[in-house]
Write an enzyme that holds these catalytic residues in place. Sequence first.
Site, PDB file in Angstrom:
ATOM      1  N   GLY A  19       3.899   4.578   0.926  1.00 37.15           N
ATOM      2  CA  GLY A  19       2.517   5.041   1.038  1.00 37.15           C
ATOM      3  C   GLY A  19       2.275   5.807   2.326  1.00 37.15           C
ATOM      4  CB  ILE A  23      -2.576   1.768   5.409  1.00 39.37           C
ATOM      5  CG1 ILE A  23      -3.879   1.011   5.151  1.00 39.37           C
ATOM      6  CG2 ILE A  23      -1.616   0.901   6.208  1.00 39.37           C
ATOM      7  CD1 ILE A  23      -3.735  -0.235   4.303  1.00 39.37           C
ATOM      8  CG  ASN A 113      -1.010   1.378  -7.578  1.00 41.01           C
ATOM      9  OD1 ASN A 113      -0.149   0.791  -8.203  1.00 41.01           O
ATOM     10  ND2 ASN A 113      -0.739   2.466  -6.858  1.00 41.01           N
ATOM     11  CG  ASP A 115       1.471  -0.982 -12.215  1.00 40.90           C
ATOM     12  OD1 ASP A 115       1.578  -2.117 -12.698  1.00 40.90           O
ATOM     13  OD2 ASP A 115       1.872   0.065 -12.762  1.00 40.90           O
ATOM     14  CB  CYS A 168     -19.816  -4.582 -29.394  1.00 36.69           C
ATOM     15  SG  CYS A 168     -20.192  -6.173 -28.697  1.00 36.69           S
TER      16      CYS A 168
END
Lengths: 654, 335
Positions: A19, A23, A113, A115, A168
């Site tokens: 990353g 950060i 993330n 994942d 719904c």
Amino acid sequence: MASQQQLCVIEGAKVLMVGAGGIGCELLKTLALSGFTNIHIIDMDTIEVSNLNRQFLFRKSHVGQSKAKVARDAVLRFRPQISITPYHANVKDSDFNVDFFKQFNVVLNGLDNLDARRHVNRLCLAADVPLVESGTTGFLGQVTVHVKGKTECYECQPKPTPKTYPVCTITSTPSKFVHCIVWAKDLLFAKMFGDKNQDNDLNVRSGDASSSSEHAEDVFERRKDEDIEQYGRRIYDHVFGYNIEVALSNEETWKNRNRPKPIYYRDILPEEQSQQNGNVDKICATDDPSSVSAMISLGLKNAQDVWSLIENSRIFLEALKLFFAKREKEIGNLSFDKDDQLAVEFVTAAANIRAASFGIPLHSLFEAKGIAGNIVHAVATTNAIIAGLIVIEAIKVLQSDTKNYRMTYCLEHPSRKMLLMPVEPFEPNKSCYVCSETPLTLEVNTQRSKLRDFVDKIVKAKLGMNFPLVMHGAALLYEVGDDLEEDMVANYAANLEKVLSELPSPVTGGTMLTVEDLQQEFSCTINIKHREEFDEEKEPDGMLLSGWTQASPVVKNEKAPIGNGGSTSNALPAVQLDAEDDDELEVLPVGTDTVPAGKKRKLAGSSNATTSGTSSVADETRNHKTQEVLDDDDDDVVMLGDGNSDSSKKRKLL
Amino acid sequence: MDGEELTEQETALYDRQIRVWGVDAQRRLSKAHILVSGMKGTVVEFCKNIVLAGVGSLTLVDDRLVTEEALSANFLIPADESVYDGKSIAELCCDSLKDFNPMVRVSVERGDLTSFGGDFYNKFDVVVVSCCSLAAKKLINEKCRKLSKRVAFYTVDCRDSCGEIFVDLQNYAYSKKKLDETVECRLQYPSFEEAIAVPWRALPRKVSKLYFAMRVIERFEQVEGRNPGETSIADLPGVLKLRKELCEAHSLNESQIPDALLERLVTATREFPPVCAVIGGILGQEVIKAISCKGEPLKNFFFFDAMDGKGIIEDITKPVHLKPSSFGERGVISL
């Protein structure tokens, strides 16, 4: 200043950073200043304008370039003698396998993330490389240390799953603005501009799901030679008028609810009925499809303003028209992207018109964008602090200074006078399915669920596997890979469509399955338990995985204050900081208080565990009933009973 | 706030942080003028944070020329010596900071901070000083206090893996969120001189040892006529002697200021970059809070030590003899 011994380990260390975002920029700078000389950095992203307020290694001129590469160049300007190796790639790529990870002394995560975090966690476990993990949201942040066998792994405590809404609620009975956003983004936008072959619940109504689906396919198709203005109005009337009428016809639904009102084009914009002028060409001087905007076309400037129903209707029609006029090639392949201005305009307008229909307050584009894009609040200062703390922990890890490892929370409000609160890490969770060998249990209707459901909803979605392999005893039921024989591929494809109990090696109650990810070098065992019925609303997957405690998102704040700057302390999850950044985040539930990792366990056994919706973990700690202060007259040591009789698991506050 | 709107460019650039502190706060930030002095690692971190946040202007003071030591925790000075060209550290940092955010005016002021008068300080809303002598801290703080407008005053220092922030917001009102309502609060801050004059025995027993240790070192440098940070292990006996005197004067047990801590502070005077990032980050957040009048600011000292990892707020204020009922926790009066 670092001691000689520290300098020695720092200079000799080979570090992997995952990353190069908020950060990441801070971390790379601090590592370089601290004397690290060999840093590898992976990031698949390119630079965007909204990054520049905190990702200080990037400039406007860098927009569109690789974060990892630009970050490297920027840091080399003040530390030219060190070695930084950038990878503009996804950490989940098969190149970054266990052998790749093994070359590093420590891995530092600055990810956005769940994942990817889980993926890196598994590779670190398999390669036996320590991991320092981090996350920030607004003024909150945390740093944790994960060393195999010594501390808990990233997945020892279950992470909250993404908030999902009953179908719904979205299709028929929205009661909050976020429901309208989900409808506009995941249903309407996807239907209009996305892959036509995707399943879409846009016209599903409770009561008569199937009868109108044939008809619906035609409605959204632009007819041959149909004027674009006409088409837009037809869509408008269909989704905001006709569909509402149809929903209203189901009296049962509205017994205890306010009835929505259908909205038709002719009622909102009567004077524009006859107007046929396509002002598309006139206004959009630019040919750059990415800068096409309905707001600009209509002269609306402030994204913070809440538009009227009329303005929303104009934006809706204008955005739709612009998609067809300027970006026709993309139609059919589009998926919602929060950085796509026109898409955000379309979704904002559609959500607002629907909200108006259901008597839900309208929102500004700025707010709608925050909700639709799951945008995480981010500031430079928190990232800088967290990056500093990561480096401090990394140096301890390199020295194997086990007893001094800490997980640290960065708080918005002080707790026990502390803004930065270090806590002793937990020991590994003996029932963690990732770092221990504890089997999981899956309740499933083996006569109805297909292998595909199992692979998609459990193996990939829940267990976070990338290249899964499913085995029943010695029989391979499914695998993914580049080097498979053609007949095997066909065989697996056929298996996917089979019901579990009808597989070549039948999976029934009592079966034990082994699931493995070869890239992550991670495997686990799942015991199958047959169950007939599942609650459609509560268990929409038709399956229930258990064995390690699955945290569920807890909704507490009734209103969704997202995007309402300044209300962070109420709006944000206490410590579940899954994301620094703003990129494709499936997680953060909007305006909800998520049970943070660690909190649940720490507070287990306390009757008031979940009463405070807004407080930080630290406040919880302070209020904790079983807290005892051991005053040794030198340093405060607080033992927190965690409701677990195993005293070794007590967390120490230092 | 007046109705002045942020430009489209500002909205796009500041999108993520506006989601944290709101449009009003962003507008206030864009009108704030900040002065910093002593361009070492911690201040450099602070400058980066505040320029990214989008303040109106930032003025840097540091006439020193680049030395190896100055480079150690400073990422604003490029390694390429050819650009130094007789420029001061402040000038070099200014060049880099301008680049971070074109919407912030960054400039340099030459000269000695203590010699500047009220007219000079009156131009600023926030003053941050670092690497400053005890006398200079007191003097500059007083100059700020004498002005008719409120100028927020901060000192910040890092030694070894420890850092300290001092805050003086004078008489300060702010709003904070309490459950669903916004409440107005008021805080009364002592000056630096008033704060450090509070007798040690009057302080709560658990006050951070760093507070005392920093006072000893600060006093030592003062009496020995040293520049801030100009100490070595050879000074330890002198420092320990001073500790004894101060502890006796204050009736404090000497064990409250451990030898090992003092030794760390006198020997390793260079900054530890991760601590600069932490302290510079906290300071940035505090200044943003003070400008936007949003959220509870820290009162009035903050300490961080990488050894134990704690970031602690200490309220070093003379005990006030007022009816306790009019005071909330930590001297907060609800209006």
